[in-house]
Motif scaffolding. Structure first.
Motif, short mmCIF file in Angstrom:
data_model
loop_
_atom_site.label_atom_id
_atom_site.label_comp_id
_atom_site.label_asym_id
_atom_site.label_seq_id
_atom_site.Cartn_x
_atom_site.Cartn_y
_atom_site.Cartn_z
N THR A 1 0.84 -1.19 0.00
CA THR A 1 0.00 0.00 0.00
C THR A 1 0.88 1.24 0.00
O THR A 1 1.64 1.47 0.93
CB THR A 1 -0.93 0.00 1.22
OG1 THR A 1 -1.73 -1.19 1.20
CG2 THR A 1 -1.84 1.21 1.22
N LEU A 2 0.76 2.04 -1.08
CA LEU A 2 1.63 3.19 -1.27
C LEU A 2 0.89 4.52 -1.18
O LEU A 2 1.51 5.58 -1.40
CB LEU A 2 2.34 3.09 -2.62
CG LEU A 2 3.29 1.90 -2.80
CD1 LEU A 2 4.02 2.01 -4.15
CD2 LEU A 2 4.30 1.82 -1.67
N VAL B 1 0.87 -7.12 -5.38
CA VAL B 1 -0.06 -6.10 -5.85
C VAL B 1 0.33 -4.76 -5.23
O VAL B 1 0.62 -4.67 -4.04
CB VAL B 1 -1.51 -6.46 -5.47
CG1 VAL B 1 -2.47 -5.33 -5.80
CG2 VAL B 1 -1.92 -7.76 -6.17
N ILE B 2 0.34 -3.72 -6.05
CA ILE B 2 0.56 -2.34 -5.57
C ILE B 2 -0.80 -1.66 -5.53
O ILE B 2 -1.52 -1.64 -6.52
CB ILE B 2 1.51 -1.57 -6.49
CG1 ILE B 2 2.83 -2.34 -6.67
CG2 ILE B 2 1.76 -0.18 -5.95
CD1 ILE B 2 3.64 -2.51 -5.41
N ARG B 3 -1.14 -1.09 -4.39
CA ARG B 3 -2.48 -0.53 -4.26
C ARG B 3 -2.49 0.65 -3.31
O ARG B 3 -1.48 1.03 -2.74
CB ARG B 3 -3.44 -1.60 -3.76
CG ARG B 3 -3.11 -2.08 -2.35
CD ARG B 3 -4.32 -2.74 -1.74
NE ARG B 3 -4.08 -3.28 -0.43
CZ ARG B 3 -4.96 -3.23 0.56
NH1 ARG B 3 -6.11 -2.64 0.39
NH2 ARG B 3 -4.69 -3.77 1.73
N GLY C 1 9.20 13.23 7.47
CA GLY C 1 10.35 13.05 6.59
C GLY C 1 10.89 11.63 6.55
O GLY C 1 12.02 11.42 6.10
N ILE C 2 10.10 10.66 6.99
CA ILE C 2 10.53 9.25 6.99
C ILE C 2 9.85 8.53 5.83
O ILE C 2 8.62 8.34 5.84
CB ILE C 2 10.17 8.56 8.32
CG1 ILE C 2 10.79 9.30 9.50
CG2 ILE C 2 10.61 7.10 8.29
CD1 ILE C 2 10.36 8.76 10.86
N PRO C 3 10.58 8.12 4.80
CA PRO C 3 9.97 7.35 3.71
C PRO C 3 9.34 6.07 4.26
O PRO C 3 9.95 5.36 5.06
CB PRO C 3 11.14 7.04 2.77
CG PRO C 3 12.20 8.06 3.13
CD PRO C 3 12.03 8.32 4.59
N CYS C 4 8.11 5.77 3.83
CA CYS C 4 7.42 4.64 4.44
C CYS C 4 6.41 4.04 3.48
O CYS C 4 6.14 4.58 2.39
CB CYS C 4 6.72 5.07 5.73
SG CYS C 4 5.47 6.35 5.50
N LEU C 5 5.85 2.91 3.89
CA LEU C 5 4.78 2.23 3.17
C LEU C 5 4.01 1.39 4.17
O LEU C 5 4.41 1.25 5.34
CB LEU C 5 5.32 1.35 2.05
CG LEU C 5 6.05 0.06 2.45
CD1 LEU C 5 6.02 -0.95 1.30
CD2 LEU C 5 7.50 0.34 2.84
N LEU C 6 2.92 0.81 3.71
CA LEU C 6 2.08 -0.04 4.55
C LEU C 6 2.05 -1.44 3.96
O LEU C 6 1.86 -1.61 2.75
CB LEU C 6 0.67 0.55 4.63
CG LEU C 6 -0.33 -0.10 5.58
CD1 LEU C 6 -1.35 0.95 6.06
CD2 LEU C 6 -1.09 -1.24 4.91
N PHE C 7 2.24 -2.46 4.83
CA PHE C 7 2.24 -3.84 4.37
C PHE C 7 1.89 -4.73 5.55
O PHE C 7 2.53 -4.66 6.60
CB PHE C 7 3.63 -4.21 3.82
CG PHE C 7 3.70 -5.56 3.17
CD1 PHE C 7 3.09 -5.78 1.94
CD2 PHE C 7 4.38 -6.61 3.76
CE1 PHE C 7 3.16 -7.02 1.32
CE2 PHE C 7 4.47 -7.84 3.15
CZ PHE C 7 3.85 -8.05 1.93
N GLY C 8 0.85 -5.57 5.37
CA GLY C 8 0.42 -6.39 6.49
C GLY C 8 -0.31 -7.65 6.07
O GLY C 8 -0.34 -8.03 4.90
N VAL C 9 -0.94 -8.28 7.05
CA VAL C 9 -1.49 -9.63 6.91
C VAL C 9 -2.75 -9.67 6.05
O VAL C 9 -3.37 -8.65 5.74
CB VAL C 9 -1.82 -10.22 8.30
CG1 VAL C 9 -0.58 -10.45 9.11
CG2 VAL C 9 -2.83 -9.33 9.03
N ASP C 10 -3.15 -10.88 5.75
CA ASP C 10 -4.44 -11.17 5.13
C ASP C 10 -5.42 -11.61 6.22
O ASP C 10 -5.01 -12.15 7.26
CB ASP C 10 -4.29 -12.28 4.09
CG ASP C 10 -5.51 -12.39 3.17
OD1 ASP C 10 -6.43 -11.57 3.30
OD2 ASP C 10 -5.52 -13.31 2.34
#
Length: 395
Positions: free
Chosen positions: A185-186, A337-339, A354-363
């Protein structure tokens, strides 16, 4: 990194022979951590913060407790690197929504058909367990860079935990382990809440020449608000998130059947996409209300901005994004998948800091619902992906 003096709580039951994410998740579910800002009298984060601090302290992490709001602790746990590597923060929240309407015992983790059920299993104690185990595994390296775990309070209400953490901690990258079905998740939407008070004039129902019906005047605003929503949905769209939206949430007005209402208050929510700010939304609403004041007789209003959170959009070329995507593809066996996500998360606060980040987690499924579960196979895959990502990024 701004911390200097660590505290390292420990407890005998934190010393488990292995670091299995499913076993850890079961223990986290069993701890009531309902957010008291959502449910008066909720247990809050004290007990679960105590447990996580002891668990991580027993495994060699420096544990720093932050508690600007008494009874609402957050933790920053650090495995310090040997030097020369990048620092990575993994962020997960300790609190859950209420459990009164949960189907069964919300704090008794149950496994059925490869799924673990319980309040918070999906949102987001699954991600919390995966990031804790992954950090412990990766830090055995040892690594050149620091590994930091931010186990935060109050994400389900005001995100005061992450805001407090960011007063003390910086990092070269961050991963928020909110549930995402193992999809990257971007971006996500922001939101801003407003109250619009339409002013009338109270009078007895038998004296219409003296009264101004605030509720009837509010009807003009509600029609205009619906038209604004239609224009937004027909306008330019973000490639992942679509368009912004607006809706009326709460309406209050009137005193009794025989009186013209002097006030009508409408609470509304405007969901925003990257490029839309709360200031822009306020200008948009003010222009609409000014038009009504100029065209509708006796239309008077007050507009008040409430809680607002900005939208989030990651740089897909940021090192933390590219590193996680690479390891996700290897472990999943296909490009992830990018979403984007429609709800708001603490990613926006990290990005603003100022911290580059993204979201990634469970199903799994059931966030805020009567039945909630995490897919245990996805929990294991998430732990493996995070472990590899930490080891690579911090080197």
């Amino acid at each position: 990194m701004l911390f200097e003096s660590p505290t390292t709580p420990a407890a005998p039951d934190a010393l488990e022979p292995d670091d299995d994410p499913g076993r850890l998740l079961a223990r986290l579910i069993a701890i009531n951590s309902v957010n008291p800002d959502l449910v008066p009298g909720g247990a809050g984060e004290t007990e679960i913060a105590d447990f996580c601090g002891a668990w991580l302290g027993a495994r060699g992490f420096e544990v720093h407790r932050l508690e600007k709001r008494p009874g609402r602790p957050s933790l920053v746990a650090i495995a310090r690197g040997t030097g020369g590597g990048r620092s990575l923060m993994l962020n997960g929240h300790l609190d859950t929504v209420g459990a009164a309407d949960y189907d069964g015992d919300p704090f008794d983790p149950q496994i059925r058909d490869g799924k673990m059920f319980g309040r918070g299993a999906f949102d987001m104690k699954g991600g919390l367990a995966a990031m804790m185990v992954a950090a412990v595994r990766a830090a055995r390296g040892p690594l050149p860079g620091d590994v930091m775990l931010a186990c935060v309070a109050d994400e389900e209400h005001g995100s005061s935990g992450t805001e407090e953490v960011l007063e003390f901690v910086i990092a070269d990258g961050a991963i928020v382990t909110e549930p995402s079905q193992l999809e990257v998740t971007l971006a996500h939407k922001g939101f801003v809440w407003f109250e619009v008070e339409i002013e009338g004039r109270a009078a007895h129902g038998s004296r219409p020449e003296l009264g101004i019906d605030a509720i009837a005047k509010a009807g003009h605003f509600l029609v205009a608000l619906e038209e604004l929503g239609q224009r937004l949905m027909a306008g330019p769209a973000h490639p992942l998130l679509g368009t912004g939206t607006v809706h009326a949430s709460v309406i209050q007005g009137g005193e009794e059947a025989s009186t013209y209402p002097a006030h009508c208050r409408i609470t509304l929510e405007r969901r925003t996409v990257p490029g839309e700010s709360s200031d822009r939304v306020e200008r948009e609403l003010t222009a609409m209300l000014d038009r009504l004041a100029a065209t509708v007789p006796d239309f008077r209003y007050r507009l008040t901005r409430g809680l607002h959170r900005e939208p989030f959009e990651a740089d897909p070329e940021a090192p933390v994004v590219r590193t996680l995507v690479r390891h996700a593809e290897r472990i999943l066996g296909h490009p992830p998948v990018i979403r984007a996500e429609s709800y708001w998360t603490d990613c926006a606060l990290l990005d603003r800091a100022g911290i580059p980040c993204l979201l990634f987690g469970v199903d799994g499924a059931g966030a805020h619902a009567a039945t909630e579960y995490v897919d245990l196979a996805s929990l294991d895959r998430l732990t493996d992906i995070l472990t590899s990502t930490i080891a690579d990024f911090c080197s």
